[in-house]
Design a protein around this motif. Structure first.
Motif, PDB file in Angstrom:
ATOM      1  N   GLN A 169      -8.969   0.281  -4.955  1.00 42.21           N
ATOM      2  CA  GLN A 169      -8.038  -0.809  -5.247  1.00 42.21           C
ATOM      3  C   GLN A 169      -7.063  -0.988  -4.074  1.00 42.21           C
ATOM      4  O   GLN A 169      -6.829  -2.109  -3.630  1.00 42.21           O
ATOM      5  CB  GLN A 169      -7.289  -0.443  -6.525  1.00 42.21           C
ATOM      6  CG  GLN A 169      -6.271  -1.462  -6.961  1.00 42.21           C
ATOM      7  CD  GLN A 169      -5.718  -1.109  -8.347  1.00 42.21           C
ATOM      8  OE1 GLN A 169      -6.134  -0.127  -8.972  1.00 42.21           O
ATOM      9  NE2 GLN A 169      -4.811  -1.911  -8.826  1.00 42.21           N
ATOM     10  N   ASN A 170      -6.510   0.130  -3.605  1.00 48.47           N
ATOM     11  CA  ASN A 170      -5.675   0.094  -2.403  1.00 48.47           C
ATOM     12  C   ASN A 170      -6.581   0.433  -1.233  1.00 48.47           C
ATOM     13  O   ASN A 170      -6.981   1.581  -1.069  1.00 48.47           O
ATOM     14  CB  ASN A 170      -4.544   1.114  -2.490  1.00 48.47           C
ATOM     15  CG  ASN A 170      -3.737   0.928  -3.760  1.00 48.47           C
ATOM     16  OD1 ASN A 170      -3.308  -0.187  -4.059  1.00 48.47           O
ATOM     17  ND2 ASN A 170      -3.577   1.988  -4.524  1.00 48.47           N
ATOM     18  N   ILE A 171      -6.914  -0.592  -0.469  1.00 44.25           N
ATOM     19  CA  ILE A 171      -7.931  -0.457   0.570  1.00 44.25           C
ATOM     20  C   ILE A 171      -7.665   0.758   1.457  1.00 44.25           C
ATOM     21  O   ILE A 171      -6.547   0.994   1.873  1.00 44.25           O
ATOM     22  CB  ILE A 171      -7.954  -1.752   1.428  1.00 44.25           C
ATOM     23  CG1 ILE A 171      -8.397  -2.922   0.558  1.00 44.25           C
ATOM     24  CG2 ILE A 171      -8.848  -1.590   2.643  1.00 44.25           C
ATOM     25  CD1 ILE A 171      -8.297  -4.272   1.239  1.00 44.25           C
ATOM     26  N   ARG A 172      -8.713   1.541   1.677  1.00 43.62           N
ATOM     27  CA  ARG A 172      -8.589   2.721   2.529  1.00 43.62           C
ATOM     28  C   ARG A 172      -9.531   2.590   3.707  1.00 43.62           C
ATOM     29  O   ARG A 172     -10.674   3.033   3.641  1.00 43.62           O
ATOM     30  CB  ARG A 172      -9.002   3.975   1.755  1.00 43.62           C
ATOM     31  CG  ARG A 172      -8.115   4.311   0.591  1.00 43.62           C
ATOM     32  CD  ARG A 172      -8.479   5.695   0.124  1.00 43.62           C
ATOM     33  NE  ARG A 172      -7.750   6.028  -1.081  1.00 43.62           N
ATOM     34  CZ  ARG A 172      -7.716   7.249  -1.609  1.00 43.62           C
ATOM     35  NH1 ARG A 172      -8.382   8.219  -1.026  1.00 43.62           N
ATOM     36  NH2 ARG A 172      -7.032   7.495  -2.691  1.00 43.62           N
TER      37      ARG A 172
ATOM     38  N   ASN B 267     -15.866   2.117  11.294  1.00 45.71           N
ATOM     39  CA  ASN B 267     -15.505   2.418   9.906  1.00 45.71           C
ATOM     40  C   ASN B 267     -16.742   2.664   9.052  1.00 45.71           C
ATOM     41  O   ASN B 267     -16.719   3.512   8.164  1.00 45.71           O
ATOM     42  CB  ASN B 267     -14.672   1.278   9.299  1.00 45.71           C
ATOM     43  CG  ASN B 267     -13.186   1.528   9.398  1.00 45.71           C
ATOM     44  OD1 ASN B 267     -12.594   2.182   8.543  1.00 45.71           O
ATOM     45  ND2 ASN B 267     -12.581   1.029  10.467  1.00 45.71           N
ATOM     46  N   VAL B 268     -17.798   1.925   9.326  1.00 46.42           N
ATOM     47  CA  VAL B 268     -19.031   2.137   8.570  1.00 46.42           C
ATOM     48  C   VAL B 268     -19.733   3.405   9.063  1.00 46.42           C
ATOM     49  O   VAL B 268     -20.225   4.207   8.269  1.00 46.42           O
ATOM     50  CB  VAL B 268     -19.973   0.919   8.671  1.00 46.42           C
ATOM     51  CG1 VAL B 268     -21.243   1.152   7.849  1.00 46.42           C
ATOM     52  CG2 VAL B 268     -19.256  -0.343   8.207  1.00 46.42           C
ATOM     53  N   MET B 269     -19.728   3.590  10.376  1.00 41.95           N
ATOM     54  CA  MET B 269     -20.412   4.760  10.956  1.00 41.95           C
ATOM     55  C   MET B 269     -19.859   6.069  10.383  1.00 41.95           C
ATOM     56  O   MET B 269     -20.610   7.020  10.164  1.00 41.95           O
ATOM     57  CB  MET B 269     -20.269   4.746  12.489  1.00 41.95           C
ATOM     58  CG  MET B 269     -21.061   3.616  13.139  1.00 41.95           C
ATOM     59  SD  MET B 269     -20.768   3.484  14.910  1.00 41.95           S
ATOM     60  CE  MET B 269     -21.624   4.924  15.539  1.00 41.95           C
ATOM     61  N   VAL B 270     -18.560   6.090  10.147  1.00 43.21           N
ATOM     62  CA  VAL B 270     -17.925   7.301   9.608  1.00 43.21           C
ATOM     63  C   VAL B 270     -18.547   7.711   8.262  1.00 43.21           C
ATOM     64  O   VAL B 270     -18.630   8.891   7.946  1.00 43.21           O
ATOM     65  CB  VAL B 270     -16.398   7.081   9.469  1.00 43.21           C
ATOM     66  CG1 VAL B 270     -15.758   8.168   8.639  1.00 43.21           C
ATOM     67  CG2 VAL B 270     -15.750   7.028  10.837  1.00 43.21           C
ATOM     68  N   SER B 271     -19.004   6.726   7.511  1.00 46.37           N
ATOM     69  CA  SER B 271     -19.601   7.026   6.197  1.00 46.37           C
ATOM     70  C   SER B 271     -20.841   7.905   6.307  1.00 46.37           C
ATOM     71  O   SER B 271     -21.249   8.523   5.335  1.00 46.37           O
ATOM     72  CB  SER B 271     -20.007   5.731   5.490  1.00 46.37           C
ATOM     73  OG  SER B 271     -18.891   5.150   4.875  1.00 46.37           O
TER      74      SER B 271
END
Ligand SMILES: Nc1ncnc2c1ncn2[C@@H]1O[C@H](COP(=O)(O)OP(=O)(O)OP(=O)(O)O)[C@@H](O)[C@H]1O
Ligand SMILES: [Mg+2]
Length: 257
Positions: free
Chosen positions: A86-89, A99-103
């Protein structure tokens, strides 16, 4: 009894406050289920109990035949449950692509982190992660923003980036906490289409929280309603919209009046 995903009598107490009372729900593979209710009803708390951010005071979370209650966030992600917040992280100083690569870190761990830190990297692995991450961005219509700093994105774009990050953990069950919050009506409509597309493409089961009733009623096949931590209704959008208890909860009629 459904063995895919089942919540049994979940309770969450914070000191003297019972945020969620006796919450039970089963979801079938491929279903798209909504969780609604007024502010403070306990919706996010339900998600936090499912994903390991909170350990329920009592009750069980059953996932594909296993009791996953109380497992860590990492263990739950590894079992194929992902969420947005809900609170964007996001890492606002990193690029959208990073940001995607970190996943992917939970799959590749140290090798990848060396790469991210600029140490001698295993080029092939990093290239693969980069390409797959970019593919997730494209699916969420964010490909053109790959090199932008995440913090510079518009609100609606940040919400879609959160979904891309969740997909990059290759979940079977995706939990979305207010994915349309802050979006304009046009973006919200597009989001509804995207949710259906990713469900289809990745064979996902989706459980989502949202206040935008048009979005929820148009998208969800089944809806659960929470009010003051209590589950007051469950049914199809039509059943929910005509349910007197739900109408009362939303119109804020005094309790026990
Ligand atoms: N970690 C916590 N510690 C103490 N109280 C909490 C905690 N998390 C939630 N609460 C309380 O539990 C209740 C339910 O909160 P929750 O965030 O689950 O509601 P919500 O339905 O998601 O509301 P909203 O629609 O505003 O997001 C609220 O009274 C909240 O203040
Ligand atoms: Mg919430």
């Amino acid at each position: 009894m459904n063995d895919f995903f089942r919540l049994e009598s979940l309770v969450m107490q914070f000191g003297g406050l019972t945020a969620v009372k006796d919450f039970s729900l089963s979801i079938e593979p491929g279903e798209l289920v909504g969780l609604i209710g007024p502010n403070g009803a306990g919706k996010t708390t339900v998600f936090n109990m499912i994903t390991g951010f909170l350990t329920p005071t009592s009750g069980r979370v059953l996932w594909q035949g296993e009791d996953i209650t109380g497992l860590s966030v990492h263990q739950i992600t590894a079992r194929g449950i992902a969420r947005t917040f809900q609170n964007i992280r996001l890492f606002s100083d990193m690029t959208v692509l990073e940001n995607v690569m970190v996943s992917f870190h939970h799959k590749v761990r140290s090798r990848f982190w060396k790469a991210m830190l600029g140490l001698p990297s295993h080029g092939k692995e990093e290239r693969r992660i980069r390409q797959e991450s970019y593919r997730f961005l494209q699916e969420l219509n964010l490909g053109h923003l790959a090199d932008e700093k995440a913090g510079n994105l518009a609100y609606g774009q940040q919400r879609r980036l959160e979904i891309a990050r969740a997909l990059a953990t290759y979940p079977k069950l995706l939990l979305l906490d207010e994915p349309a919050a802050g979006m304009n009506p046009q973006e919200t409509m597009e989001l509804a289409d995207l949710v259906l597309e990713i469900r289809q493409k990745h064979a996902l089961t989706i459980f989502l929280i949202e206040h935008d009733m048009k979005f929820v009623m148009g998208l969800c096949e089944r809806i659960k309603v929470l009010d003051y931590g209590i589950s007051i209704a469950e049914g199809t959008p039509e059943e929910i919209q005509s349910n007197p208890d739900v109408i009362k909860a939303y119109l804020g009629e005094p309790k026990h009046a």
